[in-house]
Design an enzyme around this catalytic site. Structure first.
Site, PDB file in Angstrom:
ATOM      1  N   GLU A   1      45.853 -32.472  -8.820  1.00  0.00           N
ATOM      2  CA  GLU A   1      45.250 -33.800  -8.695  1.00  0.00           C
ATOM      3  C   GLU A   1      44.336 -33.787  -7.470  1.00  0.00           C
ATOM      4  O   GLU A   1      44.788 -33.454  -6.375  1.00  0.00           O
ATOM      5  CB  GLU A   1      46.367 -34.846  -8.496  1.00  0.00           C
ATOM      6  CG  GLU A   1      45.853 -36.265  -8.384  1.00  0.00           C
ATOM      7  CD  GLU A   1      46.975 -37.278  -8.138  1.00  0.00           C
ATOM      8  OE1 GLU A   1      47.923 -36.964  -7.381  1.00  0.00           O
ATOM      9  OE2 GLU A   1      46.890 -38.386  -8.686  1.00  0.00           O
TER      10      GLU A   1
ATOM     11  N   CYS B   1      45.569 -43.686  -9.420  1.00  0.00           N
ATOM     12  CA  CYS B   1      46.360 -42.798 -10.282  1.00  0.00           C
ATOM     13  C   CYS B   1      45.863 -42.853 -11.711  1.00  0.00           C
ATOM     14  O   CYS B   1      46.231 -42.030 -12.526  1.00  0.00           O
ATOM     15  CB  CYS B   1      47.829 -43.153 -10.211  1.00  0.00           C
ATOM     16  SG  CYS B   1      48.160 -44.734 -10.964  1.00  0.00           S
TER      17      CYS B   1
ATOM     18  N   PHE C   1      49.511 -45.336  -0.461  1.00  0.00           N
ATOM     19  CA  PHE C   1      48.427 -45.973   0.302  1.00  0.00           C
ATOM     20  C   PHE C   1      47.371 -46.606  -0.598  1.00  0.00           C
ATOM     21  O   PHE C   1      46.640 -47.499  -0.178  1.00  0.00           O
ATOM     22  CB  PHE C   1      47.758 -44.935   1.230  1.00  0.00           C
ATOM     23  CG  PHE C   1      46.774 -44.042   0.522  1.00  0.00           C
ATOM     24  CD1 PHE C   1      45.461 -44.456   0.291  1.00  0.00           C
ATOM     25  CD2 PHE C   1      47.153 -42.785   0.051  1.00  0.00           C
ATOM     26  CE1 PHE C   1      44.564 -43.646  -0.380  1.00  0.00           C
ATOM     27  CE2 PHE C   1      46.264 -41.982  -0.637  1.00  0.00           C
ATOM     28  CZ  PHE C   1      44.966 -42.419  -0.850  1.00  0.00           C
TER      29      PHE C   1
ATOM     30  N   GLU D   1      52.480 -45.817   5.419  1.00  0.00           N
ATOM     31  CA  GLU D   1      52.226 -45.948   6.859  1.00  0.00           C
ATOM     32  C   GLU D   1      50.735 -45.830   7.180  1.00  0.00           C
ATOM     33  O   GLU D   1      50.315 -46.026   8.305  1.00  0.00           O
ATOM     34  CB  GLU D   1      53.043 -44.909   7.648  1.00  0.00           C
ATOM     35  CG  GLU D   1      52.743 -43.442   7.337  1.00  0.00           C
ATOM     36  CD  GLU D   1      53.523 -42.897   6.130  1.00  0.00           C
ATOM     37  OE1 GLU D   1      53.610 -43.606   5.107  1.00  0.00           O
ATOM     38  OE2 GLU D   1      53.999 -41.752   6.217  1.00  0.00           O
ATOM     39  N   ARG D   2      49.916 -45.495   6.145  1.00  0.00           N
ATOM     40  CA  ARG D   2      48.497 -45.289   6.431  1.00  0.00           C
ATOM     41  C   ARG D   2      47.687 -46.589   6.383  1.00  0.00           C
ATOM     42  O   ARG D   2      46.656 -46.699   7.020  1.00  0.00           O
ATOM     43  CB  ARG D   2      47.922 -44.255   5.461  1.00  0.00           C
ATOM     44  CG  ARG D   2      48.494 -42.879   5.776  1.00  0.00           C
ATOM     45  CD  ARG D   2      47.886 -41.819   4.941  1.00  0.00           C
ATOM     46  NE  ARG D   2      48.802 -41.383   3.902  1.00  0.00           N
ATOM     47  CZ  ARG D   2      48.485 -40.510   2.965  1.00  0.00           C
ATOM     48  NH1 ARG D   2      47.291 -39.983   2.940  1.00  0.00           N
ATOM     49  NH2 ARG D   2      49.360 -40.149   2.067  1.00  0.00           N
TER      50      ARG D   2
ATOM     51  N   LYS E   1      59.253 -50.270   1.819  1.00  0.00           N
ATOM     52  CA  LYS E   1      58.729 -49.309   2.799  1.00  0.00           C
ATOM     53  C   LYS E   1      57.307 -48.955   2.336  1.00  0.00           C
ATOM     54  O   LYS E   1      57.102 -48.119   1.472  1.00  0.00           O
ATOM     55  CB  LYS E   1      59.630 -48.061   2.811  1.00  0.00           C
ATOM     56  CG  LYS E   1      59.630 -47.244   4.095  1.00  0.00           C
ATOM     57  CD  LYS E   1      58.279 -46.773   4.554  1.00  0.00           C
ATOM     58  CE  LYS E   1      57.781 -45.556   3.793  1.00  0.00           C
ATOM     59  NZ  LYS E   1      56.374 -45.218   4.147  1.00  0.00           N
TER      60      LYS E   1
ATOM     61  N   SER F   1      52.899 -39.513  -4.791  1.00  0.00           N
ATOM     62  CA  SER F   1      52.527 -38.216  -5.363  1.00  0.00           C
ATOM     63  C   SER F   1      53.727 -37.596  -6.084  1.00  0.00           C
ATOM     64  O   SER F   1      54.880 -37.914  -5.784  1.00  0.00           O
ATOM     65  CB  SER F   1      52.041 -37.296  -4.241  1.00  0.00           C
ATOM     66  OG  SER F   1      53.090 -37.118  -3.308  1.00  0.00           O
TER      67      SER F   1
HETATM   68  P1  NAD Z   1      52.649 -39.992  -0.980  1.00  0.00           P
HETATM   69  O1  NAD Z   1      53.573 -39.368  -1.980  1.00  0.00           O
HETATM   70  O2  NAD Z   1      52.128 -39.145   0.114  1.00  0.00           O
HETATM   71  O3  NAD Z   1      53.367 -41.246  -0.269  1.00  0.00           O
HETATM   72  C1  NAD Z   1      54.003 -42.245  -0.999  1.00  0.00           C
HETATM   73  C2  NAD Z   1      55.143 -42.818  -0.166  1.00  0.00           C
HETATM   74  O4  NAD Z   1      56.098 -41.794   0.083  1.00  0.00           O
HETATM   75  C3  NAD Z   1      54.702 -43.349   1.192  1.00  0.00           C
HETATM   76  O5  NAD Z   1      55.364 -44.567   1.444  1.00  0.00           O
HETATM   77  C4  NAD Z   1      55.138 -42.250   2.155  1.00  0.00           C
HETATM   78  O6  NAD Z   1      55.480 -42.755   3.421  1.00  0.00           O
HETATM   79  C5  NAD Z   1      56.356 -41.675   1.480  1.00  0.00           C
HETATM   80  N1  NAD Z   1      56.545 -40.244   1.788  1.00  0.00           N
HETATM   81  C6  NAD Z   1      55.563 -39.331   1.973  1.00  0.00           C
HETATM   82  N2  NAD Z   1      56.112 -38.123   2.236  1.00  0.00           N
HETATM   83  C7  NAD Z   1      57.448 -38.287   2.209  1.00  0.00           C
HETATM   84  C8  NAD Z   1      58.561 -37.393   2.397  1.00  0.00           C
HETATM   85  N3  NAD Z   1      58.375 -36.107   2.671  1.00  0.00           N
HETATM   86  N4  NAD Z   1      59.801 -37.893   2.297  1.00  0.00           N
HETATM   87  C9  NAD Z   1      60.007 -39.196   2.024  1.00  0.00           C
HETATM   88  N5  NAD Z   1      58.994 -40.089   1.835  1.00  0.00           N
HETATM   89  C10 NAD Z   1      57.737 -39.636   1.915  1.00  0.00           C
HETATM   90  O7  NAD Z   1      51.456 -40.654  -1.836  1.00  0.00           O
HETATM   91  P2  NAD Z   1      50.115 -41.309  -1.289  1.00  0.00           P
HETATM   92  O8  NAD Z   1      49.217 -40.237  -0.798  1.00  0.00           O
HETATM   93  O9  NAD Z   1      50.413 -42.445  -0.400  1.00  0.00           O
HETATM   94  O10 NAD Z   1      49.538 -41.904  -2.649  1.00  0.00           O
HETATM   95  C11 NAD Z   1      48.742 -41.186  -3.537  1.00  0.00           C
HETATM   96  C12 NAD Z   1      49.554 -40.602  -4.668  1.00  0.00           C
HETATM   97  O11 NAD Z   1      50.241 -41.644  -5.362  1.00  0.00           O
HETATM   98  C13 NAD Z   1      48.699 -39.927  -5.729  1.00  0.00           C
HETATM   99  O12 NAD Z   1      49.355 -38.763  -6.138  1.00  0.00           O
HETATM  100  C14 NAD Z   1      48.647 -40.946  -6.853  1.00  0.00           C
HETATM  101  O13 NAD Z   1      48.413 -40.406  -8.141  1.00  0.00           O
HETATM  102  C15 NAD Z   1      50.004 -41.534  -6.762  1.00  0.00           C
HETATM  103  N6  NAD Z   1      50.055 -42.862  -7.375  1.00  0.00           N
HETATM  104  C16 NAD Z   1      50.683 -42.973  -8.572  1.00  0.00           C
HETATM  105  C17 NAD Z   1      50.717 -44.188  -9.210  1.00  0.00           C
HETATM  106  C18 NAD Z   1      51.401 -44.343 -10.525  1.00  0.00           C
HETATM  107  O14 NAD Z   1      51.579 -45.468 -10.953  1.00  0.00           O
HETATM  108  N7  NAD Z   1      51.802 -43.289 -11.195  1.00  0.00           N
HETATM  109  C19 NAD Z   1      50.110 -45.305  -8.606  1.00  0.00           C
HETATM  110  C20 NAD Z   1      49.491 -45.162  -7.378  1.00  0.00           C
HETATM  111  C21 NAD Z   1      49.470 -43.906  -6.769  1.00  0.00           C
END
Ligand code: NAD
Length: 496
Positions: free
Chosen positions: A382, A280, A148, A175-176, A172, A225
């Protein structure tokens, strides 16, 4: 109220099924809904991408690049509208959203160089009359799953290069806050991309799992994450797919006693609290070497933080906006509570910010916590909020050990005037992206982005040169045209 659909084969798809609310985090109100794709909707998108692949693969790279040139222009023309859409659903202040978009556009610019980037490698006369070359062929249908916190930039890390390399793509998004992401994908279609080359399926786990399991998907890029990154990498790899999965972070800054403390506090202020700490690469831990450095840093930070303005995205005077959801705000407040309970001192407390007109928004103000130790929950996990932890170390080596022992290794920074110390730090620190007096060392689009340890699963980083390798497969061809003089009998061993 608007319900957001999917982009499949060049059309907006509104297949019936489950939906989810999209919030405006500045007000706490529901602003719209998003459709959550079922397995069959995702399969429809995969079929469209598969059908579009043969023609797109054979489209000359210069023609693919021309689409990217037009796309860049459209992104610039619609920048304010995109920033508004990001602000409405993410809460990011307009100028920050424009900055995110600019970083995304730089990846489109890099993809405009596809003909140069895909040239391959050639060697003449690798043997008598034998030439050999490597070409970089597209993989087929590839997928991206994005978080998101950068609804414009992170998808743009992925699909411009994937598509310029000749692949077809299924995104994909989170969704938020999916509206700006879908809008941008529609601009790519307007730029002249053939239907089916770029598809967007909105959704949740059901859509993601379909992408991970479908044998027609050749590669998966994920950003999100760490627990989900690990899951995605494991499942994609078990299904024989190429995968890069970028995860979470805990980015430390070492503050040496010789650092310019005013500069340090100023830059930490932006790096810890910008975008509400939902980056991140946010610097969330300052490790001061020596109590004197720590006390000076705290005093400077308190002074700098007095001017911090938290509020709605639409007011350009605000420094940062709300957190993404009410649940996430509660989680961040929970980390601050736990730090206090475990013996740290909350020096600046953002738990109850006064935001005029934003009483129901998901706001947390800038928070500074001193006396943090490595056994505390707030240090180990985090937080992803506007919270800066201050730790004290006896020496630079002790500070570096803290960083090297942490499970994450995304970004880090050292503040010092000592070149030798800085060189030692960048040489030995176990982190993928390192800043020297630069708090957010996010590589530019023509380098590549990636952490170490549990911040990245996979072998290649995101965007830049690594993306060209990730989205293509090397094929090496060895050729001889036998003329009379070069004919030999059968050979049963390598020539010695
Ligand atoms: P998230 O892991 O909750 O979601 C990321 C994606 O995964 C979304 O599209 C979501 O729909 C999908 N997803 C969530 N739960 C799932 C599941 N159980 N099964 C399959 N797919 C699933 O992350 P977020 O809250 O949207 O983003 C924040 C996180 O992303 C933080 O931890 C941040 O550090 C990380 N991030 C990392 C980088 C990097 O380059 N390393 C960059 C941006 C964000």
């Amino acid at each position: 109220m608007k319900t957001l659909g999917h982009l499949i084969n060049g059309n907006i798809d509104h297949s019936e099924g489950r939906t989810q609310d999209i919030f405006n985090p500045s007000t706490g109100e529901v602003g719209g809904q998003v459709r959550l794709a079922s397995k069959s909707t995702v399969e429809e998108a995969i079929a469209a991408a598969e059908a579009a692949f043969p023609a797109w693969r054979n489209t000359p790279p210069i023609k693919r690049a021309r689409v990217m040139f037009r796309f860049k222009q459209l992104l610039e023309e619609h920048a304010d509208e995109i920033a508004r859409l990001i602000g409405q659903e993410h809460g990011k202040i307009c100028h920050d959203a424009l900055g995110e978009l600019q970083r995304g556009i730089e990846n489109v610019e890099y993809a405009c160089g596809a003909p140069e980037l895909l040239k391959g490698e050639h060697s003449r006369n690798t043997g008598p009359g034998i030439d050999s070359w490597s070409e970089f062929q597209p993989l087929g249908v590839v997928a991206g799953i994005t978080p998101f916190n950068f609804p414009a930039m992170v998808p743009l890390w992925m699909y411009p290069m994937a598509i310029a390399c000749g692949n077809t793509f299924i995104l994909k998004p989170s969704e938020r806050d999916p509206t700006s992401t879908l809008f941008i994908a529609e601009l790519l279609m307007e730029a002249g991309l053939p239907p089916g080359v770029m598809n967007v399926v909105n959704g949740d786990k059901e859509a993601v799992d379909t992408l991970l399991d479908d044998p027609r998907i050749q590669a998966v890029s994920f950003v999100g994450s760490t627990p989900i990154a690990e899951y995605i990498y494991g499942r994609a790899a078990a299904n024989g797919k190429r995968c890069q999965a970028l995860g979470g972070a805990k980015n430390h800054a070492i503050v040496m006693p010789d650092a310019d403390m005013e500069y340090v506090a100023n830059s930490l202020n932006g790096a810890a609290f910008g975008s509400s700490g939902e980056r991140c690469m946010a610097l969330s831990v300052a490790v001061a070497v020596g109590d004197d450095a720590a006390d000076k840093l705290i005093a400077q930070m308190k002074q700098q933080m007095e001017g911090l303005k938290v509020g709605a995205y639409s007011n350009k005077d605000n420094d940062f906006g709300p957190l993404i959801t009410g649940a996430h705000r509660d989680k961040v407040v929970g980390y601050i509570d736990s730090a206090e309970q475990q013996g740290a001192k909350v020096v600046v407390d953002g738990r109850n910010p006064q935001v005029a007109g934003g009483e129901n928004g998901f706001f947390v103000g800038g928070t500074l916590i001193d006396g943090v130790t490595s056994d505390m929950t707030c240090y180990q996990e985090e937080i992803f909020g506007p919270v800066l932890l201050v730790m004290r170390a006896e020496s630079m080596d002790a500070a570096m050990k803290l960083i090297n022992d942490h499970e994450y290794g995304n970004g880090t920074c050292i503040y010092t005037r000592d070149g030798e110390a800085a060189r030692y730090f960048s040489d030995h620190i176990q982190v993928g992206m390192v800043g020297i007096n630069v708090p957010l060392p996010v590589p530019v689009a023509y380098h590549s982005f990636g952490g170490w340890k549990r911040s990245l699963f996979g072998d290649l980083s995101a965007y830049g040169p690594d993306a060209v390798r990730f989205y293509t497969r090397r094929k090496t061809i060895t050729q001889r045209w036998p003329s009379a003089g070069l004919r030999e009998g059968a050979q049963f061993a390598f020539p010695a």
